[in-house]
Design a protein around this motif. Structure first.
Motif, PDB file in Angstrom:
ATOM      1  N   UNK A  10       0.858  -1.190   0.000  1.00 38.63           N
ATOM      2  CA  UNK A  10       0.000   0.000   0.000  1.00 38.63           C
ATOM      3  C   UNK A  10       0.891   1.236   0.000  1.00 38.63           C
ATOM      4  N   UNK A  11       0.362   2.313  -0.529  1.00 38.73           N
ATOM      5  CA  UNK A  11       1.107   3.564  -0.518  1.00 38.73           C
ATOM      6  C   UNK A  11       0.958   4.251   0.828  1.00 38.73           C
ATOM      7  N   UNK A  12       1.914   5.083   1.138  1.00 42.40           N
ATOM      8  CA  UNK A  12       1.882   5.833   2.390  1.00 42.40           C
ATOM      9  C   UNK A  12       0.578   6.624   2.488  1.00 42.40           C
ATOM     10  N   UNK A  13      -0.010   6.581   3.666  1.00 46.05           N
ATOM     11  CA  UNK A  13      -1.289   7.228   3.892  1.00 46.05           C
ATOM     12  C   UNK A  13      -2.480   6.307   3.692  1.00 46.05           C
ATOM     13  N   UNK A  14      -2.218   5.139   3.136  1.00 44.02           N
ATOM     14  CA  UNK A  14      -3.289   4.192   2.872  1.00 44.02           C
ATOM     15  C   UNK A  14      -3.673   3.364   4.085  1.00 44.02           C
ATOM     16  N   UNK A  15      -4.589   2.445   3.861  1.00 41.69           N
ATOM     17  CA  UNK A  15      -5.127   1.611   4.934  1.00 41.69           C
ATOM     18  C   UNK A  15      -5.143   0.146   4.524  1.00 41.69           C
ATOM     19  N   UNK A  16      -5.059  -0.705   5.526  1.00 36.75           N
ATOM     20  CA  UNK A  16      -5.236  -2.139   5.351  1.00 36.75           C
ATOM     21  C   UNK A  16      -5.964  -2.678   6.567  1.00 36.75           C
ATOM     22  N   UNK A  17      -6.690  -3.761   6.371  1.00 34.63           N
ATOM     23  CA  UNK A  17      -7.292  -4.447   7.506  1.00 34.63           C
ATOM     24  C   UNK A  17      -6.794  -5.884   7.521  1.00 34.63           C
ATOM     25  N   UNK A  58       3.287   3.713  19.267  1.00 37.76           N
ATOM     26  CA  UNK A  58       3.621   3.898  17.851  1.00 37.76           C
ATOM     27  C   UNK A  58       2.417   3.768  16.919  1.00 37.76           C
ATOM     28  N   UNK A  59       1.347   3.126  17.402  1.00 37.34           N
ATOM     29  CA  UNK A  59       0.183   2.916  16.534  1.00 37.34           C
ATOM     30  C   UNK A  59      -1.092   3.511  17.112  1.00 37.34           C
ATOM     31  N   UNK A  60      -1.027   4.041  18.310  1.00 32.65           N
ATOM     32  CA  UNK A  60      -2.220   4.597  18.956  1.00 32.65           C
ATOM     33  C   UNK A  60      -2.801   5.709  18.100  1.00 32.65           C
ATOM     34  N   UNK A  61      -4.091   5.617  17.855  1.00 36.25           N
ATOM     35  CA  UNK A  61      -4.768   6.611  17.032  1.00 36.25           C
ATOM     36  C   UNK A  61      -4.782   6.267  15.555  1.00 36.25           C
ATOM     37  N   UNK A  62      -3.969   5.308  15.140  1.00 30.84           N
ATOM     38  CA  UNK A  62      -3.930   4.889  13.734  1.00 30.84           C
ATOM     39  C   UNK A  62      -4.449   3.471  13.540  1.00 30.84           C
ATOM     40  N   UNK A  76      -7.241  -6.177  12.720  1.00 33.79           N
ATOM     41  CA  UNK A  76      -6.407  -5.012  12.990  1.00 33.79           C
ATOM     42  C   UNK A  76      -6.616  -4.045  11.832  1.00 33.79           C
ATOM     43  N   UNK A  77      -7.354  -2.984  12.086  1.00 36.99           N
ATOM     44  CA  UNK A  77      -7.560  -1.939  11.090  1.00 36.99           C
ATOM     45  C   UNK A  77      -6.399  -0.972  11.184  1.00 36.99           C
ATOM     46  N   UNK A  78      -5.700  -0.780  10.081  1.00 37.29           N
ATOM     47  CA  UNK A  78      -4.513   0.069  10.067  1.00 37.29           C
ATOM     48  C   UNK A  78      -4.735   1.225   9.106  1.00 37.29           C
ATOM     49  N   UNK A  79      -4.699   2.422   9.643  1.00 36.80           N
ATOM     50  CA  UNK A  79      -4.891   3.633   8.842  1.00 36.80           C
ATOM     51  C   UNK A  79      -3.632   4.486   8.876  1.00 36.80           C
ATOM     52  N   UNK A  80      -3.547   5.406   7.946  1.00 38.95           N
ATOM     53  CA  UNK A  80      -2.417   6.334   7.883  1.00 38.95           C
ATOM     54  C   UNK A  80      -1.089   5.579   7.917  1.00 38.95           C
ATOM     55  N   UNK A  81      -1.000   4.554   7.110  1.00 38.43           N
ATOM     56  CA  UNK A  81       0.210   3.734   7.107  1.00 38.43           C
ATOM     57  C   UNK A  81       1.397   4.509   6.556  1.00 38.43           C
ATOM     58  N   UNK A  82       2.547   4.218   7.138  1.00 38.12           N
ATOM     59  CA  UNK A  82       3.786   4.879   6.764  1.00 38.12           C
ATOM     60  C   UNK A  82       4.842   3.826   6.430  1.00 38.12           C
ATOM     61  N   UNK A 115       1.704 -12.254   8.094  1.00 38.21           N
ATOM     62  CA  UNK A 115       1.315 -11.699   6.801  1.00 38.21           C
ATOM     63  C   UNK A 115       2.127 -10.427   6.579  1.00 38.21           C
ATOM     64  N   UNK A 116       2.673 -10.283   5.389  1.00 37.48           N
ATOM     65  CA  UNK A 116       3.585  -9.174   5.103  1.00 37.48           C
ATOM     66  C   UNK A 116       2.810  -7.913   4.756  1.00 37.48           C
ATOM     67  N   UNK A 117       3.246  -6.811   5.334  1.00 38.12           N
ATOM     68  CA  UNK A 117       2.717  -5.490   5.009  1.00 38.12           C
ATOM     69  C   UNK A 117       3.875  -4.636   4.521  1.00 38.12           C
ATOM     70  N   UNK A 118       3.713  -4.060   3.332  1.00 42.07           N
ATOM     71  CA  UNK A 118       4.744  -3.208   2.756  1.00 42.07           C
ATOM     72  C   UNK A 118       4.123  -1.870   2.397  1.00 42.07           C
ATOM     73  N   UNK A 119       4.709  -0.807   2.933  1.00 39.09           N
ATOM     74  CA  UNK A 119       4.213   0.551   2.705  1.00 39.09           C
ATOM     75  C   UNK A 119       5.305   1.340   1.978  1.00 39.09           C
ATOM     76  N   UNK A 120       4.952   1.897   0.834  1.00 37.82           N
ATOM     77  CA  UNK A 120       5.947   2.635   0.058  1.00 37.82           C
ATOM     78  C   UNK A 120       5.509   4.071  -0.201  1.00 37.82           C
TER      79      UNK A 120
END
Length: 120
Positions: A10-17, A58-62, A76-82, A115-120
């Motif tokens: 996912x691109x920076x700023x994106x989300x994954x669940x 590090x993840x509180x609020x995101x 695990x809902x992940x928003x504003x990924x960096x 499970x791999x998460x990659x943020x670019x």
């Protein structure tokens, strides 16, 4: 048995669940946690849920952890990924605790394959 899914790129700023399918762990009182690990670094606790919910700073609020006991799934809902969130993400279960869940990896005896998460 724990099986994670939902990772990807996912691109920076994106989300994954992320989802963690469990073999009945959520139907009993247990702590269910999400952790991540980057090669060469220690496993990092992100969020855990039982009677209480705990987040790493590090993840509180995101990130938001939730569980659906009727489906035996933890999310695990992940928003504003960096880019710094890039890692292998793991689900884990601690059946000996429920009232006081903690983000201590060694307290979780049961783990998924990740499970791999990659943020670019």
């Amino acid at each position: 048995q724990l099986v994670e899914s939902g990772g990807g790129s996912v691109q920076a700023g994106g989300s994954l669940r992320l989802s963690c399918a469990t073999s009945g762990y959520t139907s009993i009182r247990s702590c269910m946690g999400w952790f991540r690990q980057v090669p060469g670094k220690e496993r990092e606790g992100l969020a855990t849920i039982g009677a209480n919910t705990v987040y790493a700073d590090s993840v509180k609020g995101r990130f938001t952890i939730s569980r659906d006991d009727s489906k035996n799934v933890v999310y695990l809902q992940m928003n504003s990924l960096q880019p710094g969130d890039t890692a292998m993400y793991y689900c884990a279960a601690d059946l000996s605790r429920y009232w006081t869940c903690r983000l201590v990896p060694r307290e979780y005896p049961d783990w998924g394959q990740g499970t791999q998460v990659t943020v670019s």
